[in-house]
Motif scaffolding. Structure first.
Motif, PDB file in Angstrom:
ATOM      1  N   GLY A 151      60.750  39.028  40.747  1.00  5.85           N
ATOM      2  CA  GLY A 151      61.221  37.510  40.601  1.00  5.85           C
ATOM      3  C   GLY A 151      60.298  36.433  40.030  1.00  5.85           C
ATOM      4  O   GLY A 151      59.276  36.736  39.351  1.00  5.85           O
ATOM      5  N   GLY A 152      60.825  35.270  40.179  1.00  8.73           N
ATOM      6  CA  GLY A 152      60.046  34.107  39.366  1.00  8.73           C
ATOM      7  C   GLY A 152      58.534  33.933  39.628  1.00  8.73           C
ATOM      8  O   GLY A 152      58.053  34.504  40.703  1.00  8.73           O
ATOM      9  N   GLY A 153      58.074  33.465  38.712  1.00 11.14           N
ATOM     10  CA  GLY A 153      56.585  33.039  38.575  1.00 11.14           C
ATOM     11  C   GLY A 153      55.665  34.351  37.612  1.00 11.14           C
ATOM     12  O   GLY A 153      56.341  34.879  36.992  1.00 11.14           O
ATOM     13  N   LYS A 154      54.348  33.864  37.758  1.00 12.37           N
ATOM     14  CA  LYS A 154      53.640  34.931  36.783  1.00 12.37           C
ATOM     15  C   LYS A 154      52.779  35.767  37.614  1.00 12.37           C
ATOM     16  O   LYS A 154      52.285  35.540  38.764  1.00 12.37           O
ATOM     17  CB  LYS A 154      52.504  33.966  36.105  1.00 12.37           C
ATOM     18  N   HIS A 155      52.945  36.994  37.318  1.00 11.81           N
ATOM     19  CA  HIS A 155      52.522  38.234  38.049  1.00 11.81           C
ATOM     20  C   HIS A 155      51.698  39.088  37.243  1.00 11.81           C
ATOM     21  O   HIS A 155      51.952  39.425  36.257  1.00 11.81           O
ATOM     22  CB  HIS A 155      53.838  38.996  38.644  1.00 11.81           C
ATOM     23  N   THR A 156      50.563  39.467  38.001  1.00  9.67           N
ATOM     24  CA  THR A 156      49.581  40.469  37.239  1.00  9.67           C
ATOM     25  C   THR A 156      50.065  41.747  38.225  1.00  9.67           C
ATOM     26  O   THR A 156      50.036  41.868  39.546  1.00  9.67           O
ATOM     27  CB  THR A 156      48.331  40.451  37.577  1.00  9.67           C
ATOM     28  N   ILE A 157      50.559  42.888  37.464  1.00 13.79           N
ATOM     29  CA  ILE A 157      50.930  44.039  38.142  1.00 13.79           C
ATOM     30  C   ILE A 157      49.721  45.250  37.903  1.00 13.79           C
ATOM     31  O   ILE A 157      49.573  45.325  36.178  1.00 13.79           O
ATOM     32  CB  ILE A 157      52.213  44.612  37.728  1.00 13.79           C
ATOM     33  N   TYR A 158      49.328  46.034  38.648  1.00 18.32           N
ATOM     34  CA  TYR A 158      48.326  47.071  38.455  1.00 18.32           C
ATOM     35  C   TYR A 158      49.165  48.315  38.347  1.00 18.32           C
ATOM     36  O   TYR A 158      49.996  48.654  39.406  1.00 18.32           O
ATOM     37  CB  TYR A 158      47.254  47.064  39.508  1.00 18.32           C
TER      38      TYR A 158
END
Length: 189
Positions: A151-158
């Motif tokens: 969902g909304g926002g800035k996300h760093t995914i590993y």
């Protein structure tokens, strides 16, 4: 005339040795291993100055005393294999042979997901077997399910991959904007 012969019998020094350990090498590493790291394991507290260790790629080479591994401290292991060691006791001159295995562990190539800016949500794509999504580095944070929405926002995914002792990781950033669609305009044309 009295002749005498002195015969010295030495027991096998291997009775006091430990078995050498398996050495594991990861396909995504520099593949350089120190074969001599097994010496302290095998010596089991005995004085290392009393023994000479010679390393070979095959039992045939060991028995022929040929093709000794020149630099066992920086050996390149790019496949699973057996390493053969000739151990000589410098006091008695007696030699014994042992071997140990190098296990080459394959790690699949990590999936690459490009950084993206999207509206409303982002669907995490399916990953190859053995790979997982996390919100933190090194398999920390929350485990995210494939085919789930971010969902909304800035996300760093590993993206994290592990096979036995071998790991690999990369990351990507998803910026999910709260886009509004004006009335009368359809996102599907």
């Amino acid at each position: 005339i009295n002749d005498s012969v002195i015969v010295e019998i030495f027991p096998s020094f291997m009775d006091n040795f430990n078995e050498p350990k398996l050495i594991k090498v990861c396909s995504n590493s520099d593949k350089i291993v120190d074969l001599t790291s097994n010496e302290s394991v095998m010596l089991n507290g005995m004085n290392s100055n009393d023994f000479v260790f010679e390393y070979y790629n095959s039992l045939i080479d060991l028995n022929a005393n040929a093709n000794q591994i020149a630099n066992p401290e920086i050996y390149i292991a790019d496949q699973s294999q057996s390493i053969h060691i000739k151990i000589t006791n410098v006091i008695s001159g007696c030699s014994e042979n042992v071997s140990f295995e190098i296990e080459y562990i394959e790690l699949s190539e990590l999936m690459i997901v490009e950084d993206q800016t999207v509206c409303t949500s982002f669907l995490l794509p399916n990953l190859p077997d053995g790979q997982s999504y996390y919100t933190g580095p090194n398999a920390t944070g929350n485990l995210l399910q494939q085919n789930s929405y971010i969902g909304g926002g800035k996300h760093t995914i590993y993206i994290y991959n592990q096979n036995d002792i071998c790991t690999d990781e990369n990351s990507f950033t998803i910026d999910v904007l709260a886009c509004t669609i004006q009335k009368g305009i359809s996102p599907n044309s």
